[in-house]
Design an enzyme around this catalytic site. Structure first.
Site, PDB file in Angstrom:
ATOM      1  N   CYS A 235     -54.567   9.817  10.599  1.00 47.23           N
ATOM      2  CA  CYS A 235     -56.017  10.014  10.666  1.00 47.23           C
ATOM      3  C   CYS A 235     -56.695   9.578   9.365  1.00 47.23           C
ATOM      4  O   CYS A 235     -56.842   8.391   9.143  1.00 47.23           O
ATOM      5  CB  CYS A 235     -56.355  11.435  11.084  1.00 47.23           C
ATOM      6  SG  CYS A 235     -57.928  11.470  11.962  1.00 47.23           S
ATOM      7  N   HIS A 320     -53.357  12.498  16.336  1.00 52.30           N
ATOM      8  CA  HIS A 320     -52.627  13.568  15.641  1.00 52.30           C
ATOM      9  C   HIS A 320     -51.302  13.864  16.332  1.00 52.30           C
ATOM     10  O   HIS A 320     -51.269  14.680  17.257  1.00 52.30           O
ATOM     11  CB  HIS A 320     -53.489  14.828  15.558  1.00 52.30           C
ATOM     12  CG  HIS A 320     -54.556  14.708  14.518  1.00 52.30           C
ATOM     13  ND1 HIS A 320     -54.400  15.175  13.230  1.00 52.30           N
ATOM     14  CD2 HIS A 320     -55.762  14.104  14.559  1.00 52.30           C
ATOM     15  CE1 HIS A 320     -55.475  14.891  12.522  1.00 52.30           C
ATOM     16  NE2 HIS A 320     -56.320  14.230  13.309  1.00 52.30           N
ATOM     17  N   GLU A 322     -48.943  15.645  15.399  1.00 53.27           N
ATOM     18  CA  GLU A 322     -48.528  17.049  15.233  1.00 53.27           C
ATOM     19  C   GLU A 322     -49.218  17.968  16.237  1.00 53.27           C
ATOM     20  O   GLU A 322     -48.878  19.159  16.326  1.00 53.27           O
ATOM     21  CB  GLU A 322     -48.810  17.529  13.802  1.00 53.27           C
ATOM     22  CG  GLU A 322     -50.257  17.928  13.499  1.00 53.27           C
ATOM     23  CD  GLU A 322     -51.224  16.755  13.415  1.00 53.27           C
ATOM     24  OE1 GLU A 322     -50.775  15.600  13.484  1.00 53.27           O
ATOM     25  OE2 GLU A 322     -52.444  17.005  13.285  1.00 53.27           O
TER      26      GLU A 322
END
Ligand SMILES: NC(=O)CC[C@H](N)C(=O)O
Length: 351
Positions: A235, A320, A322
């Site tokens: 990001c 993202h 994660e």
């Protein structure tokens, strides 16, 4: 404190509601489309300074739990919801927001507000009940980045990742620890000479709040670092590395913030549903004159979702992997990063 309040947008549109809290705040008004994950969103440092509008109409219904925070505090400046859940006499979310002095505007026609933002674009707004003065925040990354290095050990240490902290989410560190990587998180402006002394096996350039041009002065250092070690940028980290290799960044009309953004890996055609939170994006035209190649694209609007260096182990993603909140299927990005460091094969990576 509860009373009449309103969100006033920079273009003059006013959205009335019931304001809980006593402070007035100003910030970019952005919307998050996920149905769950409010705690992760509120504590994600990438949202620092923003006023977040939840499109799901009922927020706070499953309470708050310690392990779901992505950082040590609420990071947003203000919250706008249709209904703040109130299970019986009290709401954990309302109590937590009040204790953190974060104003919440409830009973808002969030459908009309989000419709307006989608048409007119993300913009600055002010949440008011008519009391305190408004202070603008400048260098957001310096505000959220740690001040001293912090080490996150792992039981069996297969390698060591240094994370440049632009506002890192806890889940990114955990994803690396789960893959037997010790992680040392360092302040965002740590020079290469200091990072070299830590002898990393790889670098993670983290997520973070605001405009990546905040760090234009660090772009030459980021270039040197990425060329020196296996690198993953996520990001904000993706945007900074893109700049460091000749791409340009532009502001999106309205950002991608939600948990169901479909992304295609160009090499394999594989599609991932991803979690996203960004308001800036790599300008597509700028990639062809840069040193990087497109690795991932957004299926809905064709925007750039990931870049690869043709000869160095540098991968960056706008989404993202994660998650937290959101689907876990893009976690393979961490498998691929760690496997590259350990010189192992990984199924479906396709780089
Ligand atoms: N999650 C992030 O790192 C966001 C990066 C940047 N602040 C943006 O909005 O595009």
């Amino acid at each position: 404190m509860k009373g009449t309040g309103a969100l006033t947008l920079a273009d003059g549109h006013v959205y009335p509601g019931e304001l809980i809290g006593s402070s007035s705040v100003q910030g970019e008004v952005v919307f998050f489309t996920g149905m769950t994950g409010y705690q992760e969103v509120l504590t994600d440092p990438s949202y620092r300074g923003q006023i977040i509008v939840f499109t799901y109409p009922l927020i706070g219904q499953y309470g708050i739990s310690e392990q779901d925070s992505e950082s040590r505090q609420i990071q947003v400046s203000g919250v706008v919801v249709q209904t703040l859940a109130n299970n019986g006499l009290r709401s954990d979310l309302a109590d937590w927001l009040a204790a953190s002095d974060i104003p919440v505007l409830t009973q808002v026609d969030t459908r009309a507000l989000v419709h307006h933002l989608r048409n007119q674009g993300d913009q600055i707004g002010i949440l008011t009940c008519g009391t305190s003065s408004v202070q603008e925040q400048s260098n957001l990354i310096a505000t959220v980045s740690i001040k001293q290095p912090e080490v996150y050990p792992t039981d069996y240490e297969a390698g060591h990742i240094v994370c440049l902290d632009y506002g890192v989410k806890k889940s990114m560190i955990e994803a690396l620890q789960e893959r037997q990587m010790k992680v040392t998180v360092v302040p965002f402006d740590t020079p290469k000479t200091v990072i070299d002394e830590l002898k990393p096996d790889g670098l993670l350039f983290s997520n973070g709040p605001g405009d990546p041009s905040q760090l234009d002065h660090l772009i030459p250092e980021i270039n040197k670092l990425a060329l020196a070690y296996p690198t993953l940028g996520i990001c904000m980290g993706h945007q900074l590395i893109a700049k460091a290799f000749g791409c340009r960044i532009e502001k999106q009309h309205h950002g991608h913030r939600g948990a169901n953004h479909p992304v295609r890996q160009l090499k394999t055609g594989r599609v991932f549903m991803t979690s996203q939170n960004h308001g800036y994006v790599v300008q597509a035209d700028s990639v062809q004159n840069s040193e990087l190649n497109v690795a991932y694209e957004h299926i809905n609007d064709g925007s750039i979702e990931g870049l690869l260096h043709p000869t160095h182990p540098i991968l960056t993603v706008q989404f993202h992997p994660e998650a937290h909140p959101g689907p876990l299927e893009a976690m393979v990005i961490f498998d691929q990063f760690v496997a590259g460091i350990l010189k192992q094969e990984v199924a479906y990576a396709g780089s």
